[in-house]
Scaffold this motif. Sequence first.
Motif: not given
Length: 237
Positions: A63-78
């Motif tokens: 199970l993965s939660t993925i957060k992508i914010n392209l303008p802020q160059e931010y990536f997170y995956v749990k």
Amino acid sequence: MKKRLLIAILFIFTYTNCVISQELTGQQLLEKAIQYHDPNANWETFNGTLNVTMETPKNEPRLSTIKINLPQEYFYVKATRDAKTTEYTVEKDSCVIAFNGKTNISEETANKNNLNCERANLYKNYYTYLYGLPMKLKDEGTMIDPKVTKKTFKGKEYLVLKVTYAETVGKDTWYFYFDPKTYAMEVYQFFKDESKNDGEYILLTEEAVINDIKMPKKRAWYYNKDDGYLGTDILGN
């Protein structure tokens, strides 16, 4: 007379569609596909969360939660599987790793579980690329074959786009299969060495709309050489 007129109209319609398909260039097909999947050009400013379940043979689901914010160059995956939870955060040039909720990770634990910033960036590129398709095919270093071909795959005829990459980007050869009427992306396939029929193909079924972008809800992975099943990614709401 009416029957002849109807036949003539159907012939003209069919012939026109055939000519349009044949005359489409690779770039034109890509634009039509992007118009279908991302009609409001939202991908460029994408800021959202994806919940993905990966099902593979003989393993518990991941199970993965993925957060992508392209303008802020931010990536997170749990990602959680069994009793292990890994978290990767990539923000511009910085990288933070957590394992089972702790960021203070011993070298032994890091090595045993392959926890490193290289892997964090790999996940970033992987998820951003696959869920950003077909829009990501406009990225620098992507080479679109100008010739569009027709191919029948799993009993259905598609318009197929061939894509290669500059050496600094990638070495694989990709093929993207689009519905000839809607231009929806329904299959993609890649080879490392096409003469060996290696690599994989991915079947895309159903759709999930995230930030007004039509994304594949299910991605089922198979080997090209023997149709061996690898697993399925399922995108939740």
